[in-house]
Structures are given as C-alpha cells and as structure tokens.
Design an enzyme around this catalytic site. Sequence first.
Site, short mmCIF file in Angstrom:
data_model
loop_
_atom_site.label_atom_id
_atom_site.label_comp_id
_atom_site.label_asym_id
_atom_site.label_seq_id
_atom_site.Cartn_x
_atom_site.Cartn_y
_atom_site.Cartn_z
N HIS A 186 -52.70 -43.92 10.23
CA HIS A 186 -53.83 -44.69 10.74
C HIS A 186 -53.83 -46.13 10.22
CE1 HIS A 186 -58.00 -44.67 12.55
NE2 HIS A 186 -57.25 -44.01 13.41
N HIS A 221 -64.12 -41.88 3.04
CA HIS A 221 -62.78 -41.81 3.67
C HIS A 221 -62.49 -40.33 3.94
CE1 HIS A 221 -58.83 -43.05 4.83
NE2 HIS A 221 -58.33 -43.45 3.67
N LYS A 254 -76.36 -41.93 4.76
CA LYS A 254 -75.14 -41.96 5.60
C LYS A 254 -74.88 -40.56 6.11
CE LYS A 254 -72.97 -45.95 5.87
NZ LYS A 254 -72.59 -46.79 4.75
N ILE A 255 -74.56 -40.44 7.38
CA ILE A 255 -74.23 -39.13 7.95
C ILE A 255 -72.71 -39.02 8.00
CG2 ILE A 255 -74.67 -37.54 9.85
CD1 ILE A 255 -77.36 -38.52 9.28
N GLY A 257 -68.91 -38.07 8.66
CA GLY A 257 -68.21 -37.66 9.88
C GLY A 257 -68.58 -38.52 11.08
N PHE A 258 -69.41 -39.54 10.84
CA PHE A 258 -69.80 -40.44 11.95
C PHE A 258 -69.48 -41.89 11.58
CE2 PHE A 258 -72.16 -36.70 12.94
CZ PHE A 258 -72.19 -36.68 14.32
N HIS A 260 -67.08 -45.60 12.13
CA HIS A 260 -65.70 -45.96 11.78
C HIS A 260 -65.60 -47.46 11.52
CE1 HIS A 260 -61.31 -46.19 11.91
NE2 HIS A 260 -61.38 -44.92 11.58
N ARG A 269 -59.26 -39.27 18.17
CA ARG A 269 -58.89 -37.97 17.61
C ARG A 269 -59.99 -36.94 17.79
NH1 ARG A 269 -57.53 -40.78 11.94
NH2 ARG A 269 -59.54 -41.66 12.53
N ASP A 311 -63.08 -36.72 11.37
CA ASP A 311 -63.46 -35.69 10.39
C ASP A 311 -64.47 -34.68 10.90
OD1 ASP A 311 -61.79 -36.44 8.37
OD2 ASP A 311 -63.23 -37.77 7.40
N ARG A 336 -51.33 -36.91 5.86
CA ARG A 336 -51.28 -38.37 5.71
C ARG A 336 -50.13 -38.83 4.82
NH1 ARG A 336 -55.05 -42.21 7.01
NH2 ARG A 336 -55.26 -40.88 8.84
N ARG A 355 -51.25 -59.79 -3.33
CA ARG A 355 -52.10 -60.35 -4.37
C ARG A 355 -53.04 -61.36 -3.71
NH1 ARG A 355 -55.55 -63.22 -7.05
NH2 ARG A 355 -55.21 -63.37 -9.32
C1 LIG Z 1 -60.66 -40.21 8.50
C2 LIG Z 1 -61.64 -41.21 8.02
O1 LIG Z 1 -61.53 -41.70 6.92
S1 LIG Z 1 -62.85 -41.65 9.10
C3 LIG Z 1 -64.19 -42.21 8.08
C4 LIG Z 1 -64.81 -41.06 7.36
N1 LIG Z 1 -66.01 -41.48 6.67
C5 LIG Z 1 -67.24 -41.06 7.06
O2 LIG Z 1 -67.42 -40.30 7.99
C6 LIG Z 1 -68.39 -41.55 6.22
C7 LIG Z 1 -69.59 -41.99 7.07
N2 LIG Z 1 -69.30 -43.23 7.72
C8 LIG Z 1 -69.42 -44.42 7.07
O3 LIG Z 1 -69.82 -44.48 5.90
C9 LIG Z 1 -69.00 -45.67 7.79
O4 LIG Z 1 -69.18 -45.53 9.17
C10 LIG Z 1 -67.54 -46.06 7.47
C11 LIG Z 1 -67.29 -46.10 5.95
C12 LIG Z 1 -66.57 -45.05 8.08
C13 LIG Z 1 -67.25 -47.42 8.07
O5 LIG Z 1 -68.00 -48.34 7.36
P1 LIG Z 1 -68.30 -49.79 7.96
O6 LIG Z 1 -67.06 -50.38 8.49
O7 LIG Z 1 -69.04 -50.53 6.93
O8 LIG Z 1 -69.22 -49.38 9.19
P2 LIG Z 1 -70.02 -50.31 10.18
O9 LIG Z 1 -69.76 -51.75 9.90
O10 LIG Z 1 -69.75 -49.79 11.54
O11 LIG Z 1 -71.51 -49.93 9.77
C14 LIG Z 1 -72.55 -50.70 10.22
C15 LIG Z 1 -73.85 -50.02 9.91
O12 LIG Z 1 -73.88 -48.81 10.70
C16 LIG Z 1 -74.56 -47.78 10.00
N3 LIG Z 1 -73.69 -46.64 9.84
C17 LIG Z 1 -72.34 -46.62 9.95
N4 LIG Z 1 -71.90 -45.38 9.77
C18 LIG Z 1 -73.00 -44.62 9.53
C19 LIG Z 1 -73.19 -43.24 9.27
N5 LIG Z 1 -72.15 -42.41 9.22
N6 LIG Z 1 -74.43 -42.80 9.07
C20 LIG Z 1 -75.47 -43.61 9.12
N7 LIG Z 1 -75.36 -44.92 9.37
C21 LIG Z 1 -74.14 -45.42 9.57
C22 LIG Z 1 -74.94 -48.35 8.70
O13 LIG Z 1 -76.28 -48.78 8.83
C23 LIG Z 1 -74.02 -49.55 8.48
O14 LIG Z 1 -74.64 -50.50 7.72
P3 LIG Z 1 -74.80 -50.43 6.11
O15 LIG Z 1 -74.05 -49.25 5.57
O16 LIG Z 1 -74.19 -51.71 5.67
O17 LIG Z 1 -76.25 -50.33 5.90
O1 LIG Z 2 -58.79 -46.03 9.48
C1 LIG Z 2 -59.70 -45.79 8.67
O2 LIG Z 2 -60.37 -46.69 8.12
C2 LIG Z 2 -60.06 -44.41 8.33
C3 LIG Z 2 -59.43 -43.40 9.21
O3 LIG Z 2 -59.89 -43.08 10.27
C4 LIG Z 2 -58.18 -42.79 8.76
O4 LIG Z 2 -57.64 -43.18 7.72
O5 LIG Z 2 -57.69 -41.88 9.45
#
Ligand SMILES: CC(=O)SCCNC(=O)CCNC(=O)[C@H](O)C(C)(C)COP(=O)(O)OP(=O)(O)OC[C@H]1O[C@@H](n2cnc3c(N)ncnc32)[C@H](O)[C@@H]1OP(=O)(O)O
Ligand SMILES: O=C([O-])CC(=O)C(=O)O
Length: 374
Positions: A186, A221, A254-255, A257-258, A260, A269, A311, A336, A355
Amino acid sequence: MVDKKLAGAGLRGQSAGETALCTVGKSGSGLTYRGYDISDLADNTSFEEVAYLLFNGELPNKAQLETYKTELFALRDLPQALKAVLQAIPADTHPMDVMRTGCSFLGNLEPEVDFNQQKKAANRLLAAFPAIMCYWYKFSHDHVEIDCITDEESLAGHFLHLLNGKAPSQLHRRVMDVSLILYAEHEFNASTFTARVCASTLSDMFSCITGAIGTLRGPLHGGANEAAMDMIQSFASPADAKIQMAGMLERKEKIMGFGHAIYRTSDPRNVIIKSWSEKLAQEFGDASLYDISVACEEFMWDSKKLFCNADFFHASAYHFMGVPTKLFTPIFVCSRLTGWASHVMEQRSNNRIIRPSADYIGAEPRKVLPISER
Ligand SMILES: CC(=O)SCCNC(=O)CCNC(=O)[C@H](O)C(C)(C)COP(=O)(O)OP(=O)(O)OC[C@H]1O[C@@H](n2cnc3c(N)ncnc32)[C@H](O)[C@@H]1OP(=O)(O)O
Ligand SMILES: O=C([O-])CC(=O)C(=O)O
C-alpha cells in the site's frame, strides 16, 4: 477520486519519494500493484504470485511459481533456538510484540550479512511468519508444542492449518489467500515508510521489518481490525449498532475500521473482503455479525460520509474462519512483509538517506544558567 485539501501535518499530500510498486487512489479501482488492479489480482492470482510479482517485478509463469512455492515450502520451519525464545514469551504478551521479537531474533540467527541476500531474507520471513505466530500462540495459550510444518501448498492454508491443527476448507483457504493479497502492499503507508527510512541508513532487512511491525501495531494503522472486531461484538443488533455509534460520534471517539489518509470515498479492498465475509457468514450459519457490520457501514456513510477501510470487514471474515481476534494484526504482518521488503529493496536500489527538516517552534536562543540559579 477527489483530492482533499491537506495541511502539512503527518506529511499528508507531500510526495516523499518514488515507487514502481503501487498506486493508491489513482487508477482503476484505486489500488494497483505494479500496474495490476487489486480486484484483478484478488480474482485471478494467489498470494504467492503476488509476492513474486512484488519481489521480482513480473508475475511468475507456471514453472517459476512452482519453483518459488517449493523454495518457500522449504523455509517454513523454525530453528530450535527461535522456538525456545517463543516459548519464553508470556501468554498475555501482545501478539504484535511476538512478531517483532520473532523477526528480530531470526535476524540474530540468520542475519542478512550482504544485500545480495535480501530476497533470501524476505522469503525466509515470508515462509516463517505463520509458524512464529502459531507456535507461540498454541504453546502459550494451549500448552501445545505444534509441528511447524504442514503439507499445505499455500501460505494461507499453512497458517490456518497450523492454527486449527487440521486442514482448512477450500473456502477458508481461498478467503485467507485473498486477504493476504489485499493486505500485501500500500505505497507509503506509515509502516512501509518506517521500513524505507530504516533501509535508507543501509541497515539490514530484519531491522527494517522489525521497525515496520512496531509501526503497524498501532490502532490507527494495522491494529484497527482488532479494535473493529471488539466494537462489532459489543453491539447486540444492527439497530443497537446505530444507537451506540451515534453516541461514539457524539463523544468524538474514533470509529476503528473507518476512514483513510488517502482514499476519499471508498477503499477498494473493502468491497472484496466484504463479499467474502458475506459468503463466510452464510457458511457459518449465523449472519448476525455480518448484518451488524453492514449496519455500521450504512450508519457511518449516512451520518459522516465515512467509509469502511480494508480493516472493517476483515474483522468478521477472520472471525468466521475461527481466527482469534488477537491474531488479526499479525496476519497483516504475514502479508505486508511482501510490501515492506519490496520497498526496502527499491530504496536500496536508488538510495539517499531519508532526512527531512522540521519547522522550529521552540524557545528563542538563550544561555544556560548555572544550576544554582535555576
Ligand atoms: C489498513 C489501514 O491501516 S487502514 C487505516 C486503519 N485505521 C483506522 O481504521 C483507524 C480509524 N481511522 C482513523 O483514525 C483515520 O481515518 C485515519 C488514521 C485512517 C486517517 O487519518 P487522517 O488522514 O487524519 O483522516 P482524515 O484527514 O480523513 O480525517 C479528517 C477528520 O475525519 C474524522 N474521522 C476520520 N476518520 C474517522 C473515524 N474512523 N472515526 C471518526 N471520525 C473520523 C475526524 O474528525 C478527522 O479529524 P480529527 O481526527 O483531526 O478530528
Ligand atoms: O495506506 C495507509 O495509510 C494505510 C493502509 O490502508 C494500508 O497500509 O494498507
């Protein structure tokens, strides 16, 4: 895909280098590995073919695939010294810490002493990770010392066989195989970027992968699939899910699994693993967990325009296959590893130490006061 306005935080929106491995949020369904769309790969290849593609640049032909699978097959068992270390790790240890230690210790026993050995090191980790995870899990939880070799052809089947002590069904083999394909690569996600930073210092493969495992562990993540499972299981019904989630959003939680960092409207995916999760639910004979998951997806989209990432439906899919929740993120590691190692190789092929600079926001220049005057 719509571009989002992104401030500098988290390096978002800034290019941090080049890659020929993957595109995210660009063409096709939104995710490609070396030019192949993820849905094409998930429909028409095996995880071993994808690993070969990432490591070598092209998909294997039949003979190349057979040779590669034979090579991996021979690398599955663990050295006795590693088994002894895994036996010493307590049952309440976070399984990602076990993966980290297993990877690091294998690097002590079989170090990558020369970059010519990089593919050998990557393949060794790829073949050994399922046993590292399952040997520790079965020893610490069930007091059983498992045999780390199975006659399963695929790594997906091998993992399920080690975990459950018996041959998995064809459906489970295929779903696990697809899951490993979906998680393989990814682009510059946080854990991969960690691996590349480590590689850029000309460190060894095992150090790069150990650092990446530590980065993947966090709930923002890779850890999100486990957190999503805990949440889904806490809901009594689809209606209850919507009520509880409204409360979570109200409390600004934060919820998991939601959302990105790159995708804006969907994660390609999700639709794939969701459809497999539905099939597994039918086979399982109790679709309540799947129905609750669908209710969560609808609610989050309707209320916040937030979509399921890779996820979310992995949680129910793994659960239906009998995988304990605490092993969800370690499976992500098994997959991964292919992306991480490919990025390490790519970084090494055209390296400059990574750096970046920082914008200073601290105190103005000042003099040290003698300690008696502070
Ligand atoms: C395979 C993977 O790694 S996929 C990612 C797995 N991680 C998760 O599912 C954790 C939940 N999700 C999140 O924390 C985030 O969506 C991330 C870390 C994946 C991305 O973070 P960012 O790039 O900062 O997201 P983005 O800029 O779209 O968020 C904007 C706003 O949307 C909201 N938001 C985004 N995701 C969520 C969520 N899952 N639940 C609630 N609110 C959310 C928040 O209000 C966020 O603002 P703030 O956190 O600064 O208050
Ligand atoms: O690309 C990202 O930031 C997180 C992700 O979905 C992954 O690593 O599969």
